[in-house]
Write an enzyme that holds these catalytic residues in place. Structure first.
Site, PDB file in Angstrom:
ATOM      1  N   GLY A 142       0.780  -1.232   0.000  1.00 22.46           N
ATOM      2  CA  GLY A 142       0.000   0.000   0.000  1.00 22.46           C
ATOM      3  C   GLY A 142       0.812   1.281   0.000  1.00 22.46           C
ATOM      4  O   GLY A 142       0.281   2.350  -0.316  1.00 22.46           O
ATOM      5  N   ASP A 143       2.094   1.205   0.345  1.00 24.35           N
ATOM      6  CA  ASP A 143       2.939   2.408   0.379  1.00 24.35           C
ATOM      7  C   ASP A 143       4.383   2.010   0.080  1.00 24.35           C
ATOM      8  O   ASP A 143       5.305   2.412   0.774  1.00 24.35           O
ATOM      9  CB  ASP A 143       2.832   3.083   1.746  1.00 24.35           C
ATOM     10  CG  ASP A 143       3.367   4.514   1.740  1.00 24.35           C
ATOM     11  OD1 ASP A 143       3.432   5.122   0.655  1.00 24.35           O
ATOM     12  OD2 ASP A 143       3.729   5.025   2.821  1.00 24.35           O
ATOM     13  N   LEU A 144       4.557   1.220  -0.972  1.00 24.93           N
ATOM     14  CA  LEU A 144       5.859   0.608  -1.259  1.00 24.93           C
ATOM     15  C   LEU A 144       6.704   1.542  -2.115  1.00 24.93           C
ATOM     16  O   LEU A 144       6.741   1.431  -3.331  1.00 24.93           O
ATOM     17  CB  LEU A 144       5.652  -0.741  -1.953  1.00 24.93           C
ATOM     18  CG  LEU A 144       6.888  -1.643  -2.066  1.00 24.93           C
ATOM     19  CD1 LEU A 144       7.440  -1.991  -0.692  1.00 24.93           C
ATOM     20  CD2 LEU A 144       6.551  -2.905  -2.846  1.00 24.93           C
TER      21      LEU A 144
END
Length: 299
Positions: free
Chosen positions: A193-195
């Site tokens: 989700g926030d890579l």
């Protein structure tokens, strides 16, 4: 009693308002209680990011990190994702207190993929890591298909109307088509989700480990946008933004073993949403402009 860094207090109050002062005032006592409960010994001065305080500790005589985050809906599922991965491609979760947004985590170095000189190598490493993290999701995590069905289309339309289409209509329509066509068709796969580059740290047990997941369930291609708009100086330094961006997309897609066109479409949609949100909320104009260029190139 552990002293909370003044910079963390200031940034938290600036972001969350006066309501955060109660949480900050109770934070030293909470830290002391968790140190006792989890048999940890402080092993350095506290560090912090935007929302989390990290205290280096010794946990069973080994270096670890005690992390406490300001309570926020976007952080609720972080421990669920880390527990599911169980150290495969991400930092190991040793202890958790979900009520207080607190965890004891495997320690990693402060060096990240943003520090690698070779941008293509960094992109490929993100892609390979995304492939490793794409595992069947545990129950109870937010499904991206529900976001698509309930919110994303309306948000894109409302953003376009409010901003009087600063993006070309064809760019907005392409994003809406992705929401309608790919949004409902997503696997039950755990998604970070926030890579982005800064959320992949050099480590000892494995060369690189992910941190700070959001813990969504859906298409792994959803994660591509953060990598595509990272290290922007490298993108612009090539002199051909389109070619550099498409090269980065292809390197990531191949390393992650994902369909290139599906990655492109998800990244385009997310770039449109990010650009609209950035304009509405007064983000750095340069970042908004870059995001809009990405959206147009990927259309």
């Amino acid at each position: 009693m552990i002293e909370i860094p003044k910079s963390f207090v200031f940034s938290t109050v600036q972001r969350e308002g006066d309501a955060s002062r109660t949480w900050l005032a109770a934070l030293p006592q909470l830290l002391e209680e968790l140190l006792v409960r989890w048999s940890c010994t402080p092993n350095g001065a506290p560090l912090h990011g935007q929302v989390g305080l990290v205290l280096p500790v010794l946990y069973h005589d080994s270096p670890a990190a005690l992390k406490i985050s300001y309570p926020h809906p976007g952080l609720v599922h972080e421990p669920h994702a880390l527990a599911r991965w169980n150290g495969v491609g991400a930092v190991q979760l040793h202890e958790r207190d979900d009520e207080h947004f607190a965890m004891v985590l495997e320690v990693a170095r402060q060096s990240t993929l943003a520090d690698l000189d070779d941008a293509d190598e960094a992109v490929a490493k993100v892609g390979r890591l995304a492939r490793r993290l794409a595992v069947p999701a545990p129950p109870g995590l937010p499904r991206l298909r529900e976001h698509a069905e309930q919110w994303w289309g309306d948000e894109i339309r409302e953003g376009a109307e409010e901003l009087d289409y600063p993006l070309e209509r064809r760019v907005v329509e392409a994003a809406l088509a992705t929401v309608e066509e790919l949004g409902p068709d997503q696997p039950d796969t755990l998604v970070h989700g926030d890579l982005h580059f800064e959320n992949v740290l050099r480590a000892e047990r494995e060369p690189w480990l992910a941190i700070d997941p959001k813990g969504y369930v859906g298409d792994p291609a959803y994660d591509a946008i953060k990598m595509l708009r990272g290290r922007v100086d490298n993108l612009f330094g090539t002199g051909n933004l389109r070619a550099a961006l498409l090269r980065r997309l292809n390197v990531f897609s191949d390393a992650a073993e994902l369909d290139r066109d599906r990655v492109r479409r998800w990244a385009q949609m997310r770039a449109v949403m990010s650009a609209q949100w950035g304009r509405q909320n007064g983000d750095d104009p340069r970042l908004v402009d870059i995001t809009e260029q990405i959206a147009e190139i990927l259309t």
